[in-house]
Design a protein around this motif. Structure first.
Motif, mmCIF file in Angstrom:
data_model
loop_
_atom_site.group_PDB
_atom_site.id
_atom_site.type_symbol
_atom_site.label_atom_id
_atom_site.label_comp_id
_atom_site.label_asym_id
_atom_site.label_seq_id
_atom_site.Cartn_x
_atom_site.Cartn_y
_atom_site.Cartn_z
ATOM 1 N N VAL A 25 19.980 80.388 32.304
ATOM 2 C CA VAL A 25 21.498 80.866 32.202
ATOM 3 C C VAL A 25 22.221 79.494 32.117
ATOM 4 C CG1 VAL A 25 23.203 81.811 33.200
ATOM 5 C CG2 VAL A 25 21.276 83.215 32.881
ATOM 6 N N LEU A 26 22.057 78.644 33.026
ATOM 7 C CA LEU A 26 22.856 77.585 32.710
ATOM 8 C C LEU A 26 22.711 76.604 31.449
ATOM 9 C CD1 LEU A 26 22.738 76.160 36.348
ATOM 10 C CD2 LEU A 26 24.891 77.285 35.094
ATOM 11 N N GLN A 76 28.023 82.693 32.187
ATOM 12 C CA GLN A 76 27.356 83.969 32.648
ATOM 13 C C GLN A 76 26.748 83.621 33.951
ATOM 14 O OE1 GLN A 76 25.645 86.179 29.786
ATOM 15 N NE2 GLN A 76 27.432 85.860 28.506
ATOM 16 N N TYR A 77 26.973 82.546 34.698
ATOM 17 C CA TYR A 77 26.222 82.301 35.720
ATOM 18 C C TYR A 77 26.402 83.006 37.116
ATOM 19 C CZ TYR A 77 30.669 80.230 37.905
ATOM 20 O OH TYR A 77 31.580 80.290 38.385
ATOM 21 N N ALA A 78 27.520 83.806 36.907
ATOM 22 C CA ALA A 78 28.214 84.582 38.243
ATOM 23 C C ALA A 78 27.023 85.327 38.533
ATOM 24 C CB ALA A 78 29.465 84.857 38.236
ATOM 25 N N GLU A 120 22.888 87.761 42.368
ATOM 26 C CA GLU A 120 21.544 88.254 42.534
ATOM 27 C C GLU A 120 20.509 87.497 43.636
ATOM 28 O OE1 GLU A 120 21.129 91.792 39.907
ATOM 29 O OE2 GLU A 120 19.549 90.575 41.046
ATOM 30 N N ILE A 121 20.837 85.981 43.544
ATOM 31 C CA ILE A 121 20.074 85.102 44.181
ATOM 32 C C ILE A 121 20.905 85.322 45.718
ATOM 33 C CG2 ILE A 121 20.021 82.776 44.846
ATOM 34 C CD1 ILE A 121 19.511 82.067 42.193
#
Lengths: 137, 161
Positions: B91-92, B98-100, B105-106
């Protein structure tokens, strides 16, 4: 350290490796050309580019190693023996046995102390007799 | 509940004025507290139990049920964690704004991991208790053996003079 604390430490270290990995890569990444319309980024042949290519490899290797260690620790957990009730029953059994053995020990101890007193009594009598027999000349 | 910056000490000392002459004239100490109590404005409970994940508003990823296979669940959570880390890296690279979602999730997986490990603790406490009791029984039996071995031996030696 006990196994559960080691597992918790391992989870925390995986988290630390993760955010260190992403943070370092984001901070030290060399500029990249986004689209053909923008001019090329100024080339920066500092020591960054030499060491930087290894960083992702090293850090991802560390992350994978930490995950494998976590798996090894999970495998080292003792097998789950029954449930809570089984453990509580075993504790009750052991307590009863402990009480019984403790009482027997107490009895034997009292008997042994009584005999010790008898022996001491006898010794003092024997010593008195010896002293009385030896009259000063 | 009265609050003051520098409150005076509690006034109970006056009740013990004649304690030296008559120990019964003063009240007994209060019995131990049971249930919930308030301490410095916070509610505490005497029954220490691990709050379940739903109580903390966190989704539980591993199956509920009476007997959880801890090793299997820990391993599968570990694999999920690795997959999510890779997803975050993806994603990065592709959609950095949209990293949030991935970070959430992590952190969810980490919370589940820690909750699983914490729920192993009562089991560990009981196992430790069992081990201690077994050791104690063994030591008592050894002491018993020692007494039985040494005392009859010495009876024959202590011949009355």
């Amino acid at each position: 350290m006990d196994i559960i604390s080691q597992l918790q430490e391992q989870v925390n270290s995986i988290a630390a490796l993760t955010f260190n990995t992403f943070g370092t890569l984001q901070r030290d990444a060399p500029p990249v050309r986004l689209s053909p319309s923008y001019p090329e980024p100024p080339p920066n042949p500092t020591e960054d580019s030499a060491n930087f290519a290894d960083q992702p490899k090293l850090m991802s290797a560390a992350l994978v190693k930490a995950a494998k260690q976590f798996d090894a620790l999970v495998a080292a957990l003792p097998p789950p023996e029954g449930g809570e009730e089984a453990q509580l029953r075993r504790i009750a059994e052991l307590q009863a046995e402990n009480d019984a053995v403790g009482q027997e020990l107490q009895k034997q101890l009292e008997a042994a102390e009584k005999e010790l007193k008898q022996v001491q009594e006898l010794f003092s009598q024997a010593a008195d007799n010896c002293l009385n027999l030896k009259k000063p000349d | 509940m009265a609050t003051a910056t520098y409150p005076p000490p509690p006034p109970f000392y006056r009740l013990y004025k004649d304690y030296l002459q008559n120990p019964k004239s003063a009240p007994e100490p209060p019995p131990p507290i049971e249930g919930t109590y308030v301490c410095f404005g916070g509610n505490y409970t005497t029954n220490d139990v691990l709050p379940s994940l739903e109580d903390q508003g966190v989704r539980q990823l591993y199956p509920k049920g009476p007997n959880i296979d801890f090793k299997k669940e820990l391993r599968s959570l570990n694999r999920e964690l690795q997959l999510h880390i890779l997803e975050l890296a993806d994603v990065l690279v592709e959609r950095p704004s949209q990293y949030a979602r991935q970070v959430e999730e992590i952190s969810l997986i980490f919370k589940n991991l820690h909750h699983l490990l914490n729920s192993l603790r009562p089991h560990q406490a009981r196992a430790t208790l069992i081990h201690i009791l077994e050791l104690q029984i063994q030591r008592r039996k050894e002491a018993l053996e020692d007494i039985k071995r040494y005392v009859p031996k010495n009876i024959g030696d202590a011949a009355p003079n």
